[in-house]
Write an enzyme that holds these catalytic residues in place. Structure first.
Site, PDB file in Angstrom:
ATOM      1  N   ARG A  81      -0.624   5.297  -4.895  1.00 22.83           N
ATOM      2  CA  ARG A  81       0.506   4.654  -4.610  1.00 22.83           C
ATOM      3  C   ARG A  81       0.646   3.090  -5.601  1.00 22.83           C
ATOM      4  O   ARG A  81       1.520   2.156  -4.957  1.00 22.83           O
ATOM      5  CB  ARG A  81       1.073   4.097  -2.957  1.00 22.83           C
ATOM      6  N   SER A 131       8.486   7.482   2.948  1.00 25.16           N
ATOM      7  CA  SER A 131       7.496   7.075   3.836  1.00 25.16           C
ATOM      8  C   SER A 131       7.200   5.498   3.990  1.00 25.16           C
ATOM      9  O   SER A 131       7.043   4.589   2.666  1.00 25.16           O
ATOM     10  CB  SER A 131       6.018   7.573   3.158  1.00 25.16           C
ATOM     11  N   GLU A 134       4.403   0.915   2.140  1.00 26.25           N
ATOM     12  CA  GLU A 134       4.048   2.151   1.216  1.00 26.25           C
ATOM     13  C   GLU A 134       5.924   1.519   0.524  1.00 26.25           C
ATOM     14  O   GLU A 134       6.098   0.646  -0.855  1.00 26.25           O
ATOM     15  CB  GLU A 134       3.835   3.550   1.227  1.00 26.25           C
TER      16      GLU A 134
END
Length: 306
Positions: free
Chosen positions: A179, A228, A298
């Site tokens: 990520r 998310s 995130e």
């Protein structure tokens, strides 16, 4: 919050600028959460050359942020001092396929990349169909879903630096990790090339349908959300940790942990940026207290508090 208007000075310093400069432009409508204060300056470049000209002549002390479709972003209520760059789909949103390669602008939706690939019988990019962001965000965050990540398909990315220079980054140059990428954050990505594998159209469409069905049945995609919220810790799932800490449905102000998927925060209608960020921090605290595991955001959070 209202910032000093810098647009007149910037236009005077950049007489050949063709893009649009706006002062104190609200960003709330540009994010999926629909929250946040204004950008001191919002710049929409006409094309890559215009972006390079702007960055080359922009005073170095002014911070620069890039906003795509705002699907994975919290803009704080005090707004963003400095310059926010938004690449328009008209100039940076094209996608095309040749052989097993898809070339796309940074403002192209990830979903469009997947659709372009599918139309050319290119498999391996179906996972992008389920990511509600743009190519630029995928490059910066190594976006992934359904067991695949951007680094699995990227050939190279192109970006413009603060000096106005054009840079080409190989997959290795991107320094991808989970990520995130290791490219200098001042680089503004403008396009990318991806490689898949030639496959049967039936298999590709079936996989894309699986990705879409998963999103619709497992995620609150019809809510004001940011995707998310937290990265999955190694060997664990963020949503399971959040659920185990008793946070399903937890509310602060107008923000709520989704009942459908615990790793999604939603704006129930009147949330502020502070409500959403505070809720996220509360979830992190409760998960740490319950499991000893620290969750990492995130979702990107930019700007200043009100």
């Amino acid at each position: 919050m209202t910032f000093p208007d810098l647009t007149a000075d910037l236009k005077a310093a950049m007489p050949q600028l063709r893009g649009r400069l706006l002062a104190n432009q609200s960003l709330a409508e540009l994010t999926w959460f629909r929250v946040g204060g204004p950008a001191q300056v919002l710049f929409t470049p006409a094309d890559e050359d215009d972006l390079a000209y702007f960055l080359k002549h922009l005073p170095k002390q002014l911070p620069v942020y890039v906003v795509g479709v705002g699907s994975n972003l919290i803009v704080r209520d005090g707004g963003i001092p400095g310059v926010v760059i938004r690449l328009a789909p008209r100039a940076f949103g094209e996608a095309s396929a040749q052989g097993d390669v898809v070339t796309a602008g940074a403002a192209a939706l990830d979903k469009r990349v997947a659709e372009t690939a599918a139309s050319a019988n290119i498999g391996g990019m179906e996972f992008l169909f389920g990511i509600p962001g743009t190519v630029g965000g995928a490059l910066r965050m190594n976006a992934g879903a359904n067991g695949r990540e951007t680094r699995d398909v990227l050939i190279e990315a192109v970006g413009i630096g603060r000096d106005g220079a054009r840079h080409v980054f190989s997959n290795a140059d991107m320094k991808f990790v989970y990520r995130s990428s290791g490219v200098d954050p001042s680089i503004v990505f403008t396009s990318a090339k991806f490689r898949g594998v030639i496959a049967s159209p039936e298999a590709i469409r079936a996989r894309m349908n699986e990705v879409q069905t998963h999103r619709e049945t497992a995620q609150p995609i019809r809510e004001k959300t940011g995707g998310s919220t937290f990265q999955n810790p190694p060997g664990n799932s963020a949503w399971k940790l959040i659920d185990a800490a008793g946070c399903r449905g937890l509310r602060i102000g107008g923000a709520q942990v989704s009942e459908m998927h615990c790793n999604f925060l939603i704006n129930t209608g009147n949330a502020t940026g502070d409500d959403i960020e505070t809720l996220g921090e509360t979830v992190r605290e409760r998960v740490k207290a319950n499991s000893g595991i620290e969750l990492h955001w995130e979702i990107k959070r930019i700007g200043i508090p009100d």
